[in-house]
Design an enzyme around this catalytic site. Sequence first.
Site, PDB file in Angstrom:
ATOM      1  N   GLU A  27      -3.292   7.580  -5.751  1.00  0.00           N
ATOM      2  CA  GLU A  27      -3.306   6.842  -7.031  1.00  0.00           C
ATOM      3  C   GLU A  27      -4.337   7.452  -7.966  1.00  0.00           C
ATOM      4  O   GLU A  27      -5.472   7.676  -7.532  1.00  0.00           O
ATOM      5  CB  GLU A  27      -3.609   5.359  -6.774  1.00  0.00           C
ATOM      6  CG  GLU A  27      -2.454   4.703  -6.033  1.00  0.00           C
ATOM      7  CD  GLU A  27      -2.646   3.218  -5.757  1.00  0.00           C
ATOM      8  OE1 GLU A  27      -3.660   2.644  -6.206  1.00  0.00           O
ATOM      9  OE2 GLU A  27      -1.780   2.644  -5.079  1.00  0.00           O
ATOM     10  N   ARG A  79       0.829  -1.196   0.000  1.00  0.00           N
ATOM     11  CA  ARG A  79       0.000   0.000   0.000  1.00  0.00           C
ATOM     12  C   ARG A  79       0.865   1.248   0.000  1.00  0.00           C
ATOM     13  O   ARG A  79       1.874   1.320   0.735  1.00  0.00           O
ATOM     14  CB  ARG A  79      -0.893   0.056   1.256  1.00  0.00           C
ATOM     15  CG  ARG A  79      -2.194  -0.680   1.124  1.00  0.00           C
ATOM     16  CD  ARG A  79      -3.065  -0.103   0.001  1.00  0.00           C
ATOM     17  NE  ARG A  79      -4.270  -0.877  -0.198  1.00  0.00           N
ATOM     18  CZ  ARG A  79      -4.382  -1.959  -0.991  1.00  0.00           C
ATOM     19  NH1 ARG A  79      -3.339  -2.392  -1.667  1.00  0.00           N
ATOM     20  NH2 ARG A  79      -5.532  -2.587  -1.125  1.00  0.00           N
ATOM     21  N   HIS A 116      -0.577  -0.223  -9.878  1.00  0.00           N
ATOM     22  CA  HIS A 116      -1.328  -1.093  -8.947  1.00  0.00           C
ATOM     23  C   HIS A 116      -1.793  -2.366  -9.679  1.00  0.00           C
ATOM     24  O   HIS A 116      -3.002  -2.641  -9.756  1.00  0.00           O
ATOM     25  CB  HIS A 116      -2.509  -0.327  -8.336  1.00  0.00           C
ATOM     26  CG  HIS A 116      -2.962  -0.908  -7.027  1.00  0.00           C
ATOM     27  ND1 HIS A 116      -3.470  -0.137  -5.998  1.00  0.00           N
ATOM     28  CD2 HIS A 116      -2.970  -2.185  -6.553  1.00  0.00           C
ATOM     29  CE1 HIS A 116      -3.795  -0.915  -4.983  1.00  0.00           C
ATOM     30  NE2 HIS A 116      -3.495  -2.169  -5.291  1.00  0.00           N
TER      31      HIS A 116
END
Length: 523
Positions: A257, A228, A275
Site C-alpha cells: 500500500e 488485508r 484502505h
Amino acid sequence: MFRVLVSDPISRDGLEPLLEANNIEIVQKNVSEEENLAQYDALFVRSATKVTEELMNQMPKLKIVARAGVGVDNIDVDQATRKGIIVINAPDGNTISTAEHTFAMIASLVRHIPQANMSVKNREWKRSSFVGSELHGKMLGIVGLGRIGTELARRAKAFGMRVAVFDPFLTKERSEKIGVEKHDFEELLTQADIITVHTPLTKETKGLLNKETISKTKKGVYLVNCARGGIIDEDALCTYLENGHVRGVALDVFEVEPPEHTRLLEFEQVIATPHLGASTKEAQLNVAYQVSKEVLLFIQGKQVTTSINLPAMSDEAYQKVAPYDSLAQKIGSFLSQYMNQPVQSITIEYEGTAAEIETAYVTKSMIASFLKQRMDININTVNAGVLARERGIQFIEKVSDQNSGYSNSMKVTIHGEQTTSEIKGTSIPHFGERIVSVNGFSIDFHPSGHLLYIQHTDVPGVIGNVGRILGNHSVNIATMQVGRKEKGGEAIMMLSFDRPLDQPILSALTELDEIVFVKAIEL
Ligand SMILES: NC(=O)C1=CN([C@@H]2O[C@H](COP(=O)(O)OP(=O)(O)OC[C@H]3O[C@@H](n4cnc5c(N)ncnc54)[C@H](O)[C@@H]3O)[C@@H](O)[C@H]2O)C=CC1
Ligand SMILES: O=C(O)CCC(=O)C(=O)O
C-alpha cells in the site's frame, strides 16, 4: 513525564483521556520526522507506521505500542514481546465502519456504481453497459466470522441474501444463533456468488484465495477484500479477471500500500478504495479513545485489557490476582538469589483459591521476578516466557487438588544444574504473604526486606553463636524464625534486619562449624 508519540493521523478528540491527565506529553509527528525517538514511552500508530525491530531499537524507553485499529500486522509483535513492550489494539472500535464499507463495496460492485459514475461524469449515457444483479437471493460467502464478518452477515441478511460462512473456529451453536450456514472452505468456494474475506493476515490466510482455490469458485463470482492485502493473491486475480471467470473485484486493501500492482488496477471490473474501511469520524474517535484509555490504565499501573501479547485481564480480575502476584514475585526473587547456578526448569504449583485465579499471569510474573535477578534488561510479564525459553529454562504450571491445610498456597520448585530448591508460600487476607516452607523445612516468615537464610546442624548453641557474631558487628535482629525436619539433623534459620548485611559479617557466620550455608537475600 510520560511521553507519547502519535505517528499516524489519529483523532485528537479520541486522545482526550491522555490530554486531560497530568504529566503526559503528546507529540503528533511521524516517526520519520522525529529526531529524538529515544525519549518516548509510548507510540501510537494506525496501519501506515511500520513498527519494526529497528524502530524499537531506536526507542529504548518504549513501553507500550498502541494500534488505533484492529490489525497488528504492521507491528513486529514477536520483537516487541522479546523487548517487554506491551502491544495493544482497539479491537471493536471500527467494526461497524468496516462492515458498512464492505457492504457498500459489495453493492457498488454488483451495480457497477463507480464505473457508471465515471461514465456519467465523462458526459456518457450508457444505460445498457451497466446492467447489474440483485443481491436479494444471492449467496454471500464470508471467510472469517469474527466481529466484522458477523456485522456484515447481519446486513446481508437484511438485504435478503443467504449467508454461507467458513471459519475454522466457528461453532454450530454460534452459526445458528447468527442465522448463517456453516460450510467448509470447498463448499463455500463452489456455492457462493460473492466471496468476501474477513480474517487477519496470517501464515494460514496469506494467499487463501489463490490460482487453485479461485478455480473452484462459480463462474462469474465476485471477490471482495476489505481485510488485508495478500489474503487474495493479486496475480491470481489478474488471471481470472482476464479469462472472465471472476466477474468483478472490490479491494480496500493491497499486498503493498499504496498498490504497486498496476495491471490489477487497470481492469474495468476492479473497484478500489485506499484502505478506507475504518475511515469514518466515528471509528477514528472510537479507536483513539479506546487505546488512550488503555494507555492511561497502563500509566496508572492498572491492568490493560486489550493487549495482544499479555494474558487479557480486567482490573477487577487483577484485584483477585494481586495478592498471589505479589507472593509469586517474592518467591521468584528469593529463589533466584538463593540458587546461584544455571537453571533447567521451574515448576509452579497452585493449590486452593490460588488455583482459581488467572494463573498464567502469576506464573509469568514469578518467572520475570526470577530472571530480573540475572539479566540486565527490561523483563516483565510480557517477555518473561520468551526469555526463559530462549535460555533453555522450561516452565511448568500445575494445579494441585491436594489439601495441605492452607486455604491457598503456591509452591515453586526449581531444578538447577547442581541442586533442586523449593519454596512454598501462602497469602493471608489482611495479613500479607508468608513463606511456610523452604526446601521441605517448615517455617513461617514474611518475605520482605533484608533477610538472612542460614542452614545449620541442629545442635545447642548455634542461635547464641549467630546472635553473638551479629551483636559484635552491631547488627540488630528484627525477626527470627527457625525450622527443622528432625531433632539433631539439619535445620534452618530465617532472620530479618533493618539494614543489609555486608560481606565480613556473612564470612564470620560461614566460619562457624555448625553452619552449612549462609545466604543474604534482599526482597
Ligand atoms: N479495511 C480496514 O480498514 C480494516 C480491516 N480490518 C481487517 O479485518 C480483519 C478482521 O477484523 P475483525 O473481524 O475485527 O477480527 P476478528 O478477530 O474478530 O475476526 C477474525 C476472524 O477470522 C477467523 N479466522 C482466522 N483464521 C482463519 C482462517 N484461516 N480461515 C477462516 N477464518 C479464519 C477467526 O476465527 C475470526 O473469527 C482484521 O484482522 C483486519 O486485518 C479491520 C478493521 C479495518
Ligand atoms: O487505521 C486504519 O484506518 C486501518 C484500519 C485497519 O486496517 C485495522 O484496524 O485493522
